[in-house]
Design an enzyme around this catalytic site. Structure first.
Site, PDB file in Angstrom:
ATOM      1  N   ASP A   1      -1.870   6.854   6.234  1.00 60.88           N
ATOM      2  CA  ASP A   1      -2.882   5.912   5.756  1.00 60.88           C
ATOM      3  C   ASP A   1      -3.171   4.959   6.912  1.00 60.88           C
ATOM      4  O   ASP A   1      -2.347   4.121   7.261  1.00 60.88           O
ATOM      5  CB  ASP A   1      -2.330   5.144   4.538  1.00 60.88           C
ATOM      6  CG  ASP A   1      -3.276   4.020   4.086  1.00 60.88           C
ATOM      7  OD1 ASP A   1      -4.354   3.843   4.675  1.00 60.88           O
ATOM      8  OD2 ASP A   1      -2.899   3.311   3.116  1.00 60.88           O
TER       9      ASP A   1
ATOM     10  N   TRP B   1       0.840  -1.212   0.000  1.00 57.54           N
ATOM     11  CA  TRP B   1       0.000   0.000   0.000  1.00 57.54           C
ATOM     12  C   TRP B   1       0.860   1.241   0.000  1.00 57.54           C
ATOM     13  O   TRP B   1       0.545   2.213  -0.700  1.00 57.54           O
ATOM     14  CB  TRP B   1      -0.982  -0.020   1.174  1.00 57.54           C
ATOM     15  CG  TRP B   1      -1.924  -1.183   1.102  1.00 57.54           C
ATOM     16  CD1 TRP B   1      -2.051  -2.194   2.005  1.00 57.54           C
ATOM     17  CD2 TRP B   1      -2.870  -1.475   0.051  1.00 57.54           C
ATOM     18  NE1 TRP B   1      -3.013  -3.086   1.583  1.00 57.54           N
ATOM     19  CE2 TRP B   1      -3.532  -2.672   0.396  1.00 57.54           C
ATOM     20  CE3 TRP B   1      -3.218  -0.844  -1.147  1.00 57.54           C
ATOM     21  CZ2 TRP B   1      -4.518  -3.252  -0.408  1.00 57.54           C
ATOM     22  CZ3 TRP B   1      -4.200  -1.416  -1.957  1.00 57.54           C
ATOM     23  CH2 TRP B   1      -4.829  -2.610  -1.580  1.00 57.54           C
TER      24      TRP B   1
ATOM     25  N   LYS C   1     -12.027  -1.753   6.397  1.00 54.24           N
ATOM     26  CA  LYS C   1     -11.144  -2.579   7.212  1.00 54.24           C
ATOM     27  C   LYS C   1     -11.591  -2.587   8.662  1.00 54.24           C
ATOM     28  O   LYS C   1     -11.599  -3.630   9.288  1.00 54.24           O
ATOM     29  CB  LYS C   1      -9.693  -2.095   7.106  1.00 54.24           C
ATOM     30  CG  LYS C   1      -9.124  -2.120   5.688  1.00 54.24           C
ATOM     31  CD  LYS C   1      -8.601  -3.483   5.288  1.00 54.24           C
ATOM     32  CE  LYS C   1      -8.292  -3.628   3.801  1.00 54.24           C
ATOM     33  NZ  LYS C   1      -7.604  -2.532   3.159  1.00 54.24           N
TER      34      LYS C   1
HETATM   35  C1  LIG Z   1      -6.927  -2.034   1.904  1.00 51.14           C
HETATM   36  C2  LIG Z   1      -5.942  -0.961   2.049  1.00 51.14           C
HETATM   37  C3  LIG Z   1      -5.842   0.095   1.127  1.00 51.14           C
HETATM   38  C4  LIG Z   1      -6.695   0.153  -0.120  1.00 51.14           C
HETATM   39  O1  LIG Z   1      -7.981   0.519   0.220  1.00 51.14           O
HETATM   40  P1  LIG Z   1      -9.109   0.706  -0.897  1.00 51.14           P
HETATM   41  O2  LIG Z   1     -10.193   1.330  -0.095  1.00 51.14           O
HETATM   42  O3  LIG Z   1      -9.445  -0.646  -1.435  1.00 51.14           O
HETATM   43  O4  LIG Z   1      -8.577   1.599  -1.964  1.00 51.14           O
HETATM   44  C5  LIG Z   1      -4.935   1.086   1.365  1.00 51.14           C
HETATM   45  N1  LIG Z   1      -4.136   1.060   2.450  1.00 51.14           N
HETATM   46  C6  LIG Z   1      -4.194   0.077   3.361  1.00 51.14           C
HETATM   47  C7  LIG Z   1      -3.287   0.102   4.535  1.00 51.14           C
HETATM   48  C8  LIG Z   1      -5.095  -0.969   3.174  1.00 51.14           C
HETATM   49  O5  LIG Z   1      -5.148  -1.962   4.082  1.00 51.14           O
END
Ligand SMILES: *Cc1c(COP(=O)(O)O)cnc(C)c1O
Length: 361
Positions: free
Chosen positions: A176, A109, A200
């Protein structure tokens, strides 16, 4: 109205979209059929109607309350495009036209975020753990005092590593937090921008939470397309275009559930107990080994391997019989990954640990 609810739920260790509280699913289902007793569905009314505006407001307020960021200059947005679009929006809104951004590369990511930022300007990767397939968090690095912002990924969903602390930087701090938002006590006011895909640890897929300090915006000197401009979304209360009302509503219910549970401090204790239970078993059972370096282990996603691959079939069968789903490791790590997001109960972890013990009998 009659709804059948699942009484024998699975032990859902899936990495995302994730398990949500049963009570939230029930409330969400009811709202889809009849929202607010208005004999209309939540998803068939105008997003500009008073009850939906109230949902958006409540969701925003809960975010600030839970993160302890009330009256500190932060705005809350519910956008679409996932965390993946934030990889691009962040540099669009924070990277000056001749500026520079620093990134910490701790996994897939992070690398994707780096790739997007490079489209807009100079990016310095201050450190990377790619040399060891991202099984640790680099700690010895310096961030230049000329960078506009430093970007990191607090929890590396695929590899099972988690940042336990965050560096001080002259520039802005961007994170993030997709896979560990609302899971542990942090001083959230150290961040200037936090983003997280809902699916998540907060709600269903379809909305992305962005928490941003308003006064850091508007300084890049670049033209920003409307849909990518945080200032426009702030001015329009996340309703510049039609928001994903269902996803925001379910997220709001989950945040209310978390608040009723005692908030971040309460869930932090529960999450710590779940992680301790599983990691203790991984470390004491000779049939298993952890995939990530101990000090950097994630409390959300525990990655582990069998020491003897021949036991895979038996272990998988035991898991299946016990109703455990979603623990296969990501293809880039292999083995197993048990995601223990907020709504996963301690009891589910106990079920998994008992199977691990049984395998070793
Ligand atoms: C799943 C995830 C993403 C991507 O998320 P989307 O909403 O599918 O774009 C980005 N960063 C992390 C840490 C993730 O676990």
């Amino acid at each position: 109205m009659h709804l059948n609810f699942i009484t024998m739920r699975k032990h859902n260790f899936t990495a995302g979209p994730c398990i949500l509280p049963q009570q939230v699913l029930k409330q969400a289902s009811e709202a889809v059929l009849n929202f607010n007793n208005d004999n209309l569905s939540l998803i068939e009314v105008s997003h500009r109607s008073a009850p939906i505006v109230a949902v958006m407001e409540k969701a925003r307020a809960l975010v600030l309350e839970l993160l302890d960021l009330e009256n500190k200059g932060y705005s809350v947005l519910f956008l679409q495009g996932g965390a993946s679009l934030e990889f691009l929006m962040t540099p669009y809104n924070l990277l000056k036209t001749n500026g520079k951004a620093a990134y910490l590369d701790t996994g897939t990511w992070s690398s994707k975020a780096i790739k997007e930022a490079k489209l807009l300007g100079e990016v310095e990767v201050v450190a990377s753990s790619k040399d060891k397939n991202y099984n640790y968090i680099p700690k010895k690095y310096t961030i230049g005092n000329d960078v506009d912002y430093f970007h990191c990924t607090s929890n590396n969903t695929i590899y099972g590593t988690q940042l336990k602390s965050f560096p001080k930087t002259e520039g802005l701090l961007v994170c993030d937090m997709s896979s560990d938002i609302f899971s542990r006590r942090l001083d959230f006011s150290q961040f200037d921008l936090i983003y997280a895909g809902a699916q998540k640890n907060m709600g269903p897929a379809g909305t992305t939470l962005v928490v941003i300090k308003e006064d850091v915006l508007g300084n890049t000197g670049r033209q920003i397309p409307s849909m990518l401009d945080y200032q426009i979304h702030i001015a329009k209360d996340s309703m510049f275009n039609t928001p994903s009302v269902f996803a925001v509503y379910v997220s709001m219910l989950t945040l209310q559930w978390l608040k009723d549970l005692g908030g971040i401090d309460a869930i932090d204790k529960i999450n710590q107990a779940k992680a301790d239970l599983l990691y203790n078993e991984i470390d004491s059972n000779p049939l298993f080994e952890g995939a990530a370096v101990k000090e950097d282990r994630s409390n959300m996603n525990a990655t582990f391997l069998l020491t003897d691959e021949r036991l895979k079939e038996k272990f998988d069968k035991l898991c299946k019989e016990a109703g455990i789903v979603g623990i296969n490791g990501h293809r880039s790590v292999g083995g197993y990954r048990a995601s223990m997001y907020n709504a996963l109960s301690l009891e589910s972890v106990e079920v998994l640990v008992n199977i691990m013990k049984e395998l070793n009998k």
